[in-house]
Design a protein around this motif. Structure first.
Motif, PDB file in Angstrom:
ATOM      1  N   HIS A  93      47.242  39.823  34.480  1.00 52.80           N
ATOM      2  CA  HIS A  93      46.606  39.284  35.692  1.00 52.80           C
ATOM      3  C   HIS A  93      45.125  39.664  35.741  1.00 52.80           C
ATOM      4  O   HIS A  93      44.277  38.829  36.087  1.00 52.80           O
TER       5      HIS A  93
ATOM      6  N   LYS B 286      42.376  36.676  35.632  1.00 51.02           N
ATOM      7  CA  LYS B 286      41.488  36.468  36.786  1.00 51.02           C
ATOM      8  C   LYS B 286      40.023  36.563  36.359  1.00 51.02           C
ATOM      9  O   LYS B 286      39.182  35.791  36.813  1.00 51.02           O
ATOM     10  N   TYR B 287      39.732  37.512  35.471  1.00 48.73           N
ATOM     11  CA  TYR B 287      38.354  37.707  35.034  1.00 48.73           C
ATOM     12  C   TYR B 287      37.826  36.493  34.260  1.00 48.73           C
ATOM     13  O   TYR B 287      36.690  36.073  34.462  1.00 48.73           O
TER      14      TYR B 287
ATOM     15  N   ALA C 152      38.865  33.402  34.351  1.00 47.21           N
ATOM     16  CA  ALA C 152      39.082  32.105  35.003  1.00 47.21           C
ATOM     17  C   ALA C 152      37.807  31.290  35.190  1.00 47.21           C
ATOM     18  O   ALA C 152      37.821  30.073  35.007  1.00 47.21           O
ATOM     19  N   ASP C 153      36.708  31.934  35.534  1.00 46.52           N
ATOM     20  CA  ASP C 153      35.464  31.189  35.730  1.00 46.52           C
ATOM     21  C   ASP C 153      34.486  31.371  34.562  1.00 46.52           C
ATOM     22  O   ASP C 153      33.335  30.997  34.658  1.00 46.52           O
TER      23      ASP C 153
ATOM     24  N   ASN D 178      46.789  31.892  37.001  1.00 46.02           N
ATOM     25  CA  ASN D 178      45.437  32.299  37.378  1.00 46.02           C
ATOM     26  C   ASN D 178      44.384  31.252  37.022  1.00 46.02           C
ATOM     27  O   ASN D 178      43.328  31.193  37.649  1.00 46.02           O
TER      28      ASN D 178
ATOM     29  N   GLU E 132      45.054  28.056  37.170  1.00 46.98           N
ATOM     30  CA  GLU E 132      45.480  26.857  37.885  1.00 46.98           C
ATOM     31  C   GLU E 132      45.792  25.716  36.918  1.00 46.98           C
ATOM     32  O   GLU E 132      45.381  24.564  37.101  1.00 46.98           O
TER      33      GLU E 132
END
Length: 161
Positions: free
Chosen positions: A34, A38-39, A41-42, A68, A70
């Motif tokens: 996770h 999350k890190y 993701a962008d 995470n 999507e």
């Protein structure tokens, strides 16, 4: 331009006497997956295709990342060849990807993950750790012709703690 995102499955458990393909993730593995997902993701292009090994630990890691990112888990393609520890199955799977796909994400196992990162990327790793991500770009229009690429991102759980 082709972008390959390679992910080593999260830390697995040896607590239960099950077949290797059936091993589950440890709590630390779930947490680390996770954290890394999350890190990134962008920081990465959304993959057009995701391949995963058939092993439970790789699929669970993949599910955490897709959530995470999507990305619909239903779209993940599970590949027997990704249950590979040497690298040839992983390489063959990547090289057979449809050339319409520009960004591919794969979930697999060591030593295949580290071998592919070192063979095709521009940065050397002693070991890609569990939940580790390495992103390599290739200046080509064909997955079948990938050779030396450029490592553009590496994220390991310890980098984020």
């Amino acid at each position: 331009m082709k972008t390959l995102i390679i992910v080593r499955h999260a830390k697995s458990s040896w607590e239960y006497p099950v077949d290797d393909k059936d091993r589950t993730l440890k709590l630390r593995g779930i947490t680390d997956a996770h954290l890394v997902a999350k890190y990134i993701a962008d920081k990465i292009e959304t993959p057009e295709v995701i391949y995963s090994s058939i092993a439970n630990r790789a699929l669970h890691t993949c599910a955490i990342f897709t959530r995470n990112l999507e990305y619909l888990f239903d779209k993940v393609i599970i590949k027997e060849d990704m249950y590979d520890f040497g690298g040839s199955g992983l390489v063959n799977t990547v090289k057979s990807c449809d050339d319409e796909v520009n960004t591919l994400m794969v979930f697999g196992h060591n030593h295949a993950i580290t071998a592919v990162a070192n063979t095709y990327g521009s940065q050397f790793f002693d070991n890609v750790p569990t939940s580790g991500v390495v992103v390599i770009q290739f200046n080509t229009d064909s997955w079948g012709s990938i050779n030396e690429g450029k490592t553009i991102l590496k994220v390991f759980p310890k980098d984020l703690k």
